[in-house]
Scaffold this motif. Structure first.
Motif, PDB file in Angstrom:
ATOM      1  N   ARG A 159      -6.031 -15.479   0.552  1.00  0.00           N
ATOM      2  CA  ARG A 159      -4.783 -15.533  -0.203  1.00  0.00           C
ATOM      3  C   ARG A 159      -5.098 -15.305  -1.677  1.00  0.00           C
ATOM      4  O   ARG A 159      -6.034 -15.878  -2.214  1.00  0.00           O
ATOM      5  CB  ARG A 159      -4.112 -16.884  -0.003  1.00  0.00           C
ATOM      6  CG  ARG A 159      -2.690 -16.898  -0.506  1.00  0.00           C
ATOM      7  CD  ARG A 159      -1.992 -18.166  -0.037  1.00  0.00           C
ATOM      8  NE  ARG A 159      -0.613 -18.167  -0.437  1.00  0.00           N
ATOM      9  CZ  ARG A 159       0.386 -17.903   0.369  1.00  0.00           C
ATOM     10  NH1 ARG A 159       0.161 -17.615   1.629  1.00  0.00           N
ATOM     11  NH2 ARG A 159       1.622 -17.931  -0.070  1.00  0.00           N
TER      12      ARG A 159
ATOM     13  N   VAL B 208       0.956 -13.810  -1.575  1.00  0.00           N
ATOM     14  CA  VAL B 208       0.300 -14.052  -2.857  1.00  0.00           C
ATOM     15  C   VAL B 208       1.038 -15.186  -3.566  1.00  0.00           C
ATOM     16  O   VAL B 208       2.258 -15.301  -3.447  1.00  0.00           O
ATOM     17  CB  VAL B 208       0.282 -12.762  -3.709  1.00  0.00           C
ATOM     18  CG1 VAL B 208       1.677 -12.298  -4.057  1.00  0.00           C
ATOM     19  CG2 VAL B 208      -0.534 -12.927  -4.953  1.00  0.00           C
TER      20      VAL B 208
ATOM     21  N   ASN C 101      -8.891 -13.672  -6.533  1.00  0.00           N
ATOM     22  CA  ASN C 101      -9.202 -14.352  -5.280  1.00  0.00           C
ATOM     23  C   ASN C 101      -9.331 -15.856  -5.521  1.00  0.00           C
ATOM     24  O   ASN C 101      -9.114 -16.330  -6.648  1.00  0.00           O
ATOM     25  CB  ASN C 101     -10.449 -13.755  -4.624  1.00  0.00           C
ATOM     26  CG  ASN C 101     -11.701 -13.936  -5.476  1.00  0.00           C
ATOM     27  OD1 ASN C 101     -11.765 -14.772  -6.382  1.00  0.00           O
ATOM     28  ND2 ASN C 101     -12.713 -13.142  -5.184  1.00  0.00           N
TER      29      ASN C 101
ATOM     30  N   PHE D 156      -5.327  -1.450  -2.713  1.00  0.00           N
ATOM     31  CA  PHE D 156      -3.907  -1.594  -2.404  1.00  0.00           C
ATOM     32  C   PHE D 156      -3.164  -0.259  -2.484  1.00  0.00           C
ATOM     33  O   PHE D 156      -1.991  -0.180  -2.153  1.00  0.00           O
ATOM     34  CB  PHE D 156      -3.249  -2.601  -3.347  1.00  0.00           C
ATOM     35  CG  PHE D 156      -3.865  -3.973  -3.257  1.00  0.00           C
ATOM     36  CD1 PHE D 156      -3.699  -4.755  -2.128  1.00  0.00           C
ATOM     37  CD2 PHE D 156      -4.633  -4.468  -4.302  1.00  0.00           C
ATOM     38  CE1 PHE D 156      -4.272  -6.023  -2.045  1.00  0.00           C
ATOM     39  CE2 PHE D 156      -5.205  -5.731  -4.226  1.00  0.00           C
ATOM     40  CZ  PHE D 156      -5.027  -6.496  -3.092  1.00  0.00           C
TER      41      PHE D 156
ATOM     42  N   LEU E 107       4.878 -11.305  -2.060  1.00  0.00           N
ATOM     43  CA  LEU E 107       3.892 -10.621  -1.236  1.00  0.00           C
ATOM     44  C   LEU E 107       3.471  -9.315  -1.902  1.00  0.00           C
ATOM     45  O   LEU E 107       4.271  -8.679  -2.593  1.00  0.00           O
ATOM     46  CB  LEU E 107       4.465 -10.319   0.150  1.00  0.00           C
ATOM     47  CG  LEU E 107       4.914 -11.559   0.926  1.00  0.00           C
ATOM     48  CD1 LEU E 107       6.411 -11.727   0.847  1.00  0.00           C
ATOM     49  CD2 LEU E 107       4.460 -11.495   2.346  1.00  0.00           C
TER      50      LEU E 107
ATOM     51  N   ILE F 262       1.004  -8.835   2.156  1.00  0.00           N
ATOM     52  CA  ILE F 262      -0.049  -9.830   1.953  1.00  0.00           C
ATOM     53  C   ILE F 262       0.497 -10.951   1.069  1.00  0.00           C
ATOM     54  O   ILE F 262       0.839 -10.697  -0.094  1.00  0.00           O
ATOM     55  CB  ILE F 262      -1.282  -9.185   1.299  1.00  0.00           C
ATOM     56  CG1 ILE F 262      -1.788  -8.028   2.174  1.00  0.00           C
ATOM     57  CG2 ILE F 262      -2.362 -10.218   1.044  1.00  0.00           C
ATOM     58  CD1 ILE F 262      -2.834  -7.164   1.500  1.00  0.00           C
TER      59      ILE F 262
ATOM     60  N   LYS G  59      -8.626 -11.016   4.065  1.00  0.00           N
ATOM     61  CA  LYS G  59      -7.801 -12.029   4.740  1.00  0.00           C
ATOM     62  C   LYS G  59      -7.478 -13.230   3.856  1.00  0.00           C
ATOM     63  O   LYS G  59      -6.759 -14.108   4.260  1.00  0.00           O
ATOM     64  CB  LYS G  59      -8.523 -12.530   6.005  1.00  0.00           C
ATOM     65  CG  LYS G  59      -8.779 -11.446   7.020  1.00  0.00           C
ATOM     66  CD  LYS G  59      -7.495 -10.904   7.575  1.00  0.00           C
ATOM     67  CE  LYS G  59      -7.787  -9.856   8.632  1.00  0.00           C
ATOM     68  NZ  LYS G  59      -6.714  -8.959   8.865  1.00  0.00           N
TER      69      LYS G  59
ATOM     70  N   PRO H   8      -4.290   0.007   5.686  1.00  0.00           N
ATOM     71  CA  PRO H   8      -4.264  -1.456   5.631  1.00  0.00           C
ATOM     72  C   PRO H   8      -5.440  -2.030   4.842  1.00  0.00           C
ATOM     73  O   PRO H   8      -6.529  -1.462   4.826  1.00  0.00           O
ATOM     74  CB  PRO H   8      -4.349  -1.869   7.109  1.00  0.00           C
ATOM     75  CG  PRO H   8      -3.848  -0.680   7.859  1.00  0.00           C
ATOM     76  CD  PRO H   8      -4.285   0.515   7.053  1.00  0.00           C
TER      77      PRO H   8
ATOM     78  N   GLN I 123       2.093  -3.110   5.047  1.00  0.00           N
ATOM     79  CA  GLN I 123       1.394  -4.371   5.275  1.00  0.00           C
ATOM     80  C   GLN I 123       1.829  -5.288   4.127  1.00  0.00           C
ATOM     81  O   GLN I 123       1.898  -4.845   2.979  1.00  0.00           O
ATOM     82  CB  GLN I 123      -0.117  -4.159   5.226  1.00  0.00           C
ATOM     83  CG  GLN I 123      -0.930  -5.440   5.332  1.00  0.00           C
ATOM     84  CD  GLN I 123      -2.423  -5.178   5.118  1.00  0.00           C
ATOM     85  OE1 GLN I 123      -2.839  -4.127   4.643  1.00  0.00           O
ATOM     86  NE2 GLN I 123      -3.239  -6.163   5.462  1.00  0.00           N
TER      87      GLN I 123
ATOM     88  N   THR J 264       0.786   1.724   4.268  1.00  0.00           N
ATOM     89  CA  THR J 264      -0.340   1.951   5.185  1.00  0.00           C
ATOM     90  C   THR J 264      -0.417   3.386   5.689  1.00  0.00           C
ATOM     91  O   THR J 264      -1.185   3.672   6.599  1.00  0.00           O
ATOM     92  CB  THR J 264      -0.251   0.990   6.390  1.00  0.00           C
ATOM     93  OG1 THR J 264       0.995   1.191   7.065  1.00  0.00           O
ATOM     94  CG2 THR J 264      -0.374  -0.457   5.934  1.00  0.00           C
TER      95      THR J 264
END
Length: 187
Positions: A47, A92, A25, A36, A102, A90, A45, A41, A88, A107
């Motif tokens: 990055r 990165v 994080n 994950f 990503l 995310i 939130k 999901p 989903q 999900t």
């Protein structure tokens, strides 16, 4: 023609390929990798950042840390197009990479392991892990009951979440695009 499904994993035998570390994080702390692979999901939130553990050729599909799918933006676009309700994505930041990557989260979680066709071992009292008794300890020669999948194209398996399953349509599209780092085994 019957639908086909494949376990999608990282082709770790590729020579001179990169290896990615666990996501971290903004504070530099490792992120809980299990979230994950839950088949639902992810609610975080922020990055994430991923460092390169072993330098080498960047891949379009890589499992960072412990089986966390990380995909190049072009692969992410394919999943968005072919399975928008099943994934989903995310964003990165991968250390030293100008391209967008990503984390791919399936999900959907589906109970569809064909226990008669697969070689499974369940945890027993003798294993000394009481809270896991009756759960899958190992699954080999994985086969699924395709009648239980419905319209899903990407999903995790209830009881054996380490496997990422994709439809034959997604496998074919990834192969047509020449996506690097992918390994498929029919289930």
């Amino acid at each position: 023609m019957p639908r086909r499904f494949f376990e999608l994993s990282d082709e770790v035998e590729l020579p001179r390929r990169w290896h990615l570390a666990m996501p971290r994080n903004a504070q530099g702390l490792k992120v809980d990798d299990g979230q994950f692979r839950h088949g639902s999901p992810v609610l975080l939130k922020e990055r994430f950042k991923i460092s390169v553990e072993i330098a080498g050729t960047p891949l379009d599909f890589t499992e960072a840390g412990i089986m966390i799918p990380v995909v190049h933006v072009r692969v992410a676009s394919l999943f968005t197009e072919l399975a928008p309700d099943d994934v989903q994505l995310i964003p990165v930041d991968v250390e030293g990479q100008p391209d967008q990557y990503l984390i791919l989260v399936a999900t959907r979680l589906i109970r569809c392991i064909d226990e008669k066709a697969s070689r499974i071992r369940l945890w027993t009292h003798e294993d000394g892990v009481p809270h896991k008794v009756g759960q899958y300890a190992s699954v080999r020669d994985l086969r699924i009951d395709k009648n239980k999948v419905g319209g899903a194209r990407v999903f995790r398996l209830e009881g054996w979440r380490s496997s990422l399953i994709v439809s034959g349509e997604i496998k074919d599209a990834l192969e047509r695009m020449g996506a690097t780092g992918t390994r498929f085994e029919e289930v």
